[in-house]
Design an enzyme around this catalytic site. Structure first.
Site, PDB file in Angstrom:
ATOM      1  CB  CYS A 147      -0.907   0.010   1.211  1.00  0.00           C
ATOM      2  SG  CYS A 147      -0.079  -0.463   2.718  1.00  0.00           S
ATOM      3  CG  HIS A 258      -3.001   1.059   5.389  1.00  0.00           C
ATOM      4  ND1 HIS A 258      -2.623  -0.095   4.756  1.00  0.00           N
ATOM      5  CD2 HIS A 258      -4.051   1.524   4.682  1.00  0.00           C
ATOM      6  CE1 HIS A 258      -3.410  -0.311   3.723  1.00  0.00           C
ATOM      7  NE2 HIS A 258      -4.285   0.657   3.646  1.00  0.00           N
ATOM      8  CG  ASN A 279     -11.550   4.521   5.408  1.00  0.00           C
ATOM      9  OD1 ASN A 279     -11.544   3.889   4.358  1.00  0.00           O
ATOM     10  ND2 ASN A 279     -11.262   4.001   6.572  1.00  0.00           N
TER      11      ASN A 279
END
Ligand SMILES: *[C@@H]1O[C@H](CO)[C@@H](O)[C@H](O)[C@H]1NC(C)=O
Ligand SMILES: *[C@@H]1O[C@H](CO)[C@@H](O)[C@H](O)[C@H]1NC(C)=O
Length: 303
Positions: A147, A258, A279
């Protein structure tokens, strides 16, 4: 292999597959029929078949527990966000955490130490880099554990667009392969997704990156007002695993695992401020680290 052999082989494979399918379907017991159907639907939606019944039963148990957890988390308190049965519903929270936990940061790039947005005075009340065409659509990094590469690439696509006026989808595979070192240290840039790996025609020249002042959401705002910014967050918890929609307000801590890109910020009609990352995440929280540590380790690429 002769025709008949080939045919036999295919038929045999077919029989095996059908057999596996039939035996997988047969695992629904009477008392679990509704849950079992939900699991089957989930498998169909994500195109997922388990290797054998044992594995399927194990995953079904986890799925069932997750559905219960999602329902209880949704019922608990009055959260502005919703959780749902998404692609991670077959994973235990340990497995999900482990799939996050490969964050590598930006250790290979050439780092400079000034904060070029320190004197920024005009801050638009909202910013949406995706709408400005400076970020290509989010590609799901799945569980590849890279990621950080996606995050860096999204930020780089942003800076490339800002510098050149062109939005190019850069090759994430190249970034993953070379582990950042290759291109930034030698100041090479990345090839476009279409070119990789056939040409060395580099589309973006990135000089390096700057680390943001830490634990300072205001500084983060000044930077995001000017370009997409790579941030690290703690995204290993259940609320992150099953996040569906709404403004995320926690539950999370600050063990960064992350890498994502902050591609803007907005405010709701009732004044709730939030970051646009993968998000929607609440901003201007009481903690100086920001929600889930978003202000702890932010950096932007320089061209
Ligand atoms: C969980 O399901 C996803 C599909 O949503 C699949 O890609 C993944 O491999 C599965 N993981 C396990 C451990 O079953
Ligand atoms: C910000 O302003 C100060 C004081 O005027 C100046 O010394 C500094 O170089 C400026 N920084 C940047 C990045 O423009």
């Amino acid at each position: 292999m002769g025709f008949f052999n080939k045919c036999q082989c295919i038929c045999f494979a077919l029989i095996l597959t059908l057999g596996a399918l039939a035996s997988q379907v047969a695992t629904c017991t009477l008392q679990d029929v509704a849950m079992c159907e939900m699991h089957e639907q989930w498998m169909a939606r994500y195109g997922w078949l388990y290797e054998n019944n044992q594995e399927k039963e194990k995953r079904f148990k986890i799925f069932k527990e997750n559905v219960a957890l999602i329902e209880s988390l949704n019922d608990f308190g009055n959260k502005p966000y919703k959780l749902g049965v998404n692609q991670f519903a077959n994973l235990t929270s340990e497995e999900f955490k482990a799939s996050r936990n490969r964050f590598k940061g930006h250790e290979c790039a050439t780092k400079t130490s000034s904060f070029k947005y320190q004197n920024v005075t005009t801050l638009p009340s909202t910013m949406e880099w995706r709408k400005k065409g400076a970020v290509t659509p989010t590609k799901d990094e799945g569980q590849c554990g890279c990621c950080w590469a996606f995050s860096a690439v999204a930020a780089m696509e942003g800076i490339t667009k800002l510098e050149s006026g062109k939005l190019i989808s850069l090759s994430k595979q190249e970034l993953v392969d070379c582990d950042i070192k290759g291109f930034i240290q030698k100041n090479h840039g990345l090839t476009t997704e279409a070119n990789y790996p056939y040409t060395a025609n580099h589309a973006a020249n990135i000089k390096g990156y700057e680390d943001m002042p830490t634990n300072n959401e205001k500084a983060l705002l000044m930077a995001v007002a000017n370009q997409p910014v790579s941030v690290a967050i703690d995204a290993g918890g259940s609320d992150f695993q099953f996040y569906l929609s709404g403004i995320f307000t926690g539950d999370c801590v600050t063990s960064l695992d992350h890498g994502v890109t902050a591609v803007g910020y907005e405010v709701t009609n009732d004044g709730t401020k939030y970051w646009l990352v993968k998000n929607l995440m609440q901003r201007d929280v009481d903690a100086k680290e920001g929600l889930c540590g978003i202000a702890m380790q932010a950096s932007y690429l320089t061209a």
